[in-house]
Every structure is written in structure tokens, then in C-alpha cells.
Design a protein around this motif. Sequence first.
Motif, short mmCIF file in Angstrom:
data_model
loop_
_atom_site.label_atom_id
_atom_site.label_comp_id
_atom_site.label_asym_id
_atom_site.label_seq_id
_atom_site.Cartn_x
_atom_site.Cartn_y
_atom_site.Cartn_z
N PRO A 111 0.50 9.59 -4.82
CA PRO A 111 0.93 10.87 -4.25
C PRO A 111 2.38 11.21 -4.54
O PRO A 111 2.72 12.39 -4.69
N GLN A 112 3.25 10.21 -4.61
CA GLN A 112 4.66 10.48 -4.88
C GLN A 112 4.83 11.05 -6.29
O GLN A 112 5.64 11.96 -6.51
N GLU A 113 4.05 10.54 -7.23
CA GLU A 113 4.09 11.07 -8.59
C GLU A 113 3.59 12.51 -8.63
O GLU A 113 4.10 13.34 -9.38
N ALA A 114 2.59 12.79 -7.78
CA ALA A 114 2.08 14.16 -7.69
C ALA A 114 3.17 15.10 -7.20
O ALA A 114 3.35 16.22 -7.73
N LEU A 115 3.93 14.69 -6.19
CA LEU A 115 5.00 15.53 -5.66
C LEU A 115 6.09 15.75 -6.71
O LEU A 115 6.64 16.85 -6.83
N SER A 116 6.40 14.71 -7.47
CA SER A 116 7.42 14.84 -8.53
C SER A 116 6.95 15.80 -9.61
O SER A 116 7.74 16.59 -10.14
N ARG A 139 0.09 11.36 2.52
CA ARG A 139 -0.20 10.04 1.95
C ARG A 139 1.06 9.31 1.52
O ARG A 139 1.11 8.08 1.56
N ALA A 140 2.08 10.07 1.10
CA ALA A 140 3.34 9.46 0.67
C ALA A 140 4.32 9.33 1.83
O ALA A 140 5.42 8.82 1.64
N SER A 141 3.91 9.78 3.01
CA SER A 141 4.78 9.79 4.20
C SER A 141 6.08 10.52 3.88
O SER A 141 7.17 10.10 4.29
N ALA A 142 5.96 11.65 3.17
CA ALA A 142 7.13 12.45 2.77
C ALA A 142 7.28 13.60 3.75
O ALA A 142 6.67 14.67 3.59
N PHE A 143 8.10 13.40 4.76
CA PHE A 143 8.21 14.36 5.86
C PHE A 143 8.92 15.65 5.43
O PHE A 143 8.44 16.75 5.68
N LEU A 144 10.07 15.53 4.78
CA LEU A 144 10.85 16.73 4.43
C LEU A 144 10.13 17.65 3.44
O LEU A 144 10.12 18.87 3.63
N PRO A 145 9.52 17.11 2.36
CA PRO A 145 8.74 18.00 1.49
C PRO A 145 7.60 18.70 2.21
O PRO A 145 7.28 19.85 1.91
#
Length: 473
Positions: A111-116, A139-145
Amino acid sequence: MFGRHHACPPSPPAAGDRGAVPFDPLSLPRLLVSASTTSSSGTAPSVSALHAAGLKLGVLPTSLPASNALISAYSLADLLPSALRAFSLLPSPSTASYTTVLSALSRHGRPQEALSLFAASAVAPDAELLSCLVSCCRRASAFLPARAAHAYGIKNVAALAFYASAGPALVALYARHGKVGAASRVFGCMDGEDAVSWNAMIGGFAGAGMDSEAWACFREMRVRGVRGNARTAVAVLGACDLESGRQVHGYMVRSLDGCSKAILWNALMSMYSRAGCVNDAEQVFMEIERKDVVSWNVMIGAFAKNGYGGRALELVDAMVRSGMQPDSLTFTAVLMACCHCGMVDEGLAIFQSFVSVLGLVPTMEQCACIVDLLARAGRFVEALEFIGQMPLRPNAIVWGALLSASRMHHNVEFARISFEKLVQVEPENAGNYVTMSNIYAKAGMVQDAKRVRMMIDREELAKPSGQSFVESV
């Protein structure tokens, strides 16, 4: 913009010859979807053949619907590199293209690669893409995005469409980060009659360890007359104690019409295992008509955690006889059973069998289990020899297991060896210094104990809070 890797797709098979293509080019997206959802070993070759045919017909990569279907098909066939290659060849990816490739990355645990990838694009997200982005954030626990996607959705997408698609993932993410107010506000904008909305709220609370809130939400759902589904039960079972878990069990029997989904009964087994009710877990296990590998692993783990090592080993044998292939989680669960019950020789035999016969590559955790198993039995020389033969470079988990066993046996020699290694791999962990100092003190080596204690002050390490011997073991 996302840098494209202009690699060529696989060479088309002979069956992809234009004269042999038996379909209308416009039907390619539908055929790709059909091929990718076929549960057989021929999925990947079918998708590749359709890809080759689409290239010869000139449909790919010019047709975005066909290209998007191809990306999705490769992803569902577990061929993510091919999916990414197909995306990279698109001259002008659409919003739907990004939705498809981001979903593929997320599905394959990236998921982090997807966000990038999205961050490097210039595409304006619609409700569907925003939903995919929020799901990746969860899934990436990326709160700010996720908050940024939420703000964008409020400003640019119709509220009903946005919260219908992105709402569940937002609720789960906010609840998991302890933002109960934000989760409740999003939940209030969603369809209160839809079980998906409630499942997100219950699951979010349970995932954040807020068990009472998850249970209260489940009860409120029932009071309002909203009919739950299997996912509802799975979500709330993660927050249940034995009493509430039995209530959910009854709810499942009454309301879900004997649902046969293994994921549901696996969650029920896990609840009974946590509560120490192994017989209840085993009864559920026996009633599952179509057991998957998770079903076997949960039951093996239940035996392991509750001190029934022999039963765990018997169940592994039954698993193999049934034709179910053990996986890495099975390996870990049965090794844990041997550790808990002091079954040293059995654990070594299992390790050898899983590595040599089944071809599983041992993880660091599994190697640490063997070290713990040997060292707790006082077989320190063998434990150290095993560490030296590990295919992985031993980390703090492995050396920590040796240090813990050395403390239990008051073995200063091997405690010193493991402590010196731990200072190298995690010098900031003050707990290791405290443990070594206590071992020296117990052995009457007062000066050595003081020396190690002084290392804590010299390195300005924060000493851990006190634990009783029972807690630390």
C-alpha cells in the motif's frame, strides 16, 4: 509524473495469432475479467494468451477499458509485475487506470508503494479512486494522507458518493488511531442501515483495542434492527471476552443461517482460544465443513497457547493426512507448542521435517523458537551451534531468547555471550543491560553488575519499568 519502465510484455503464444482469435475485440475486457475470476491453475496462461491476442489486434494498449481489465486480471492471477508492466505502457493512464493499479498494489501488500505512485501522478481522483486511496492509507497506517484524501473528497465529490465508497475505510483508520470523534462523524454521514458502515466502526474499535466501544457499537446495531453479516461477527469477535463471545456465537447461529464461511468460524475459534476454552474451540473446528489452512492453524495455535503440545502435533499430522499443505504460520504455531510444553526433541524433528521435506524457509521467529527450546532445556551448546548455522543473521529476538534462558538457568557464560551480541544489534535497549546486571548480581559478581549498570548511565539509556519475575518470564 510516474516514471514508466518501457519493458516489453511477454512474447505472445502461437495461439494468439490473429487468425485464431475467436472473439470480437470489444469483448476483450469481459473475457479478461472472466479469465481472472476462474479458480483454476490455467488462470495465468489464459490472461497471458488474451494479452497476446489483444496486442495483435491492436486493442492493447490503446483501449483503456481493455488495459485496465488486463492490469486487474494480472493482479488477480498473482502476477503483479506483469500488471505493473501493463500499467507502465499506458500512454495516458486514466483515473480508472490508477484505481486499478493502486488496488493491485494494495492487494499484494504494497500500500505504501501505491500511495507513492499516486503522489507522483497528476490525475484528479474521483470517488472510486479516493476510496482506493483511503483503503491504502488504512493498510499502510498512513494517517495524514488519509486526512488529505478526506478533505479533498469533501470539497470535490458529492458527499453521498464519497462516504458510500470511502467511508468504511476512513472510519476504520480513524478509530484505529484513536480518533473516536472523527470516526463517529464520518459514520454519521454514512448509511446507517448498511451493515458495511457498522462493520467498519466495530472493526475499527476492535483493531484499536477499544473492546468496550466495539461491543457497544455492535449492540447499538442490533437495537436499531440492522441485520449484520459474517463480517460483522468477525469484527466484533476480535473484541469479545468469553461471555460476549458466547452471545455472538448464538447470534451467528440464529441470524446468519449457519453461514459456512470459514473466516467466520476461524474467528470464533480464536475467541475461544483466547479465553482458554480449548474444548469449545475444538468443537467449532470439528463442525467446519470446509476447513482452510487458517482453520487448521488457529486450532493448532489454540492447543499450543493452552499447553496441549501433544494435541498440536497430532493435529499437524491430521492436517497433512487430509491433504492440506502446512504453511509458515503452521510451522510457527507447532514450534510454539513445543516451546510451551518443553518438547525439545519433537520440536527439532518438526523443524527438520518442515525445512527438509516441505521446503519451508525458516523465519527469524521460528529460529528463535528453536534457540529458546534448546536453551530453556539447558542445552546451551546446541543452541549456540544452531545460531551459528542459521541461514539468517541472528537478530535481537534470537539473542534475547538465549539471554532469557541463561537468566533462568543462572548461566553466566552464555548470558555474557548473548549480552555482548545484543549490545551490538540493539545497543539502545536498556532492558538487556538490566537483565545482565541482575544475572551478575545473582551470581555474586557485584563488580561486573555495577559495571553493566554504569553502562546504562554512560549511554543515557532509559531504564525499563519494573517487572515481576513471573511477568518477565
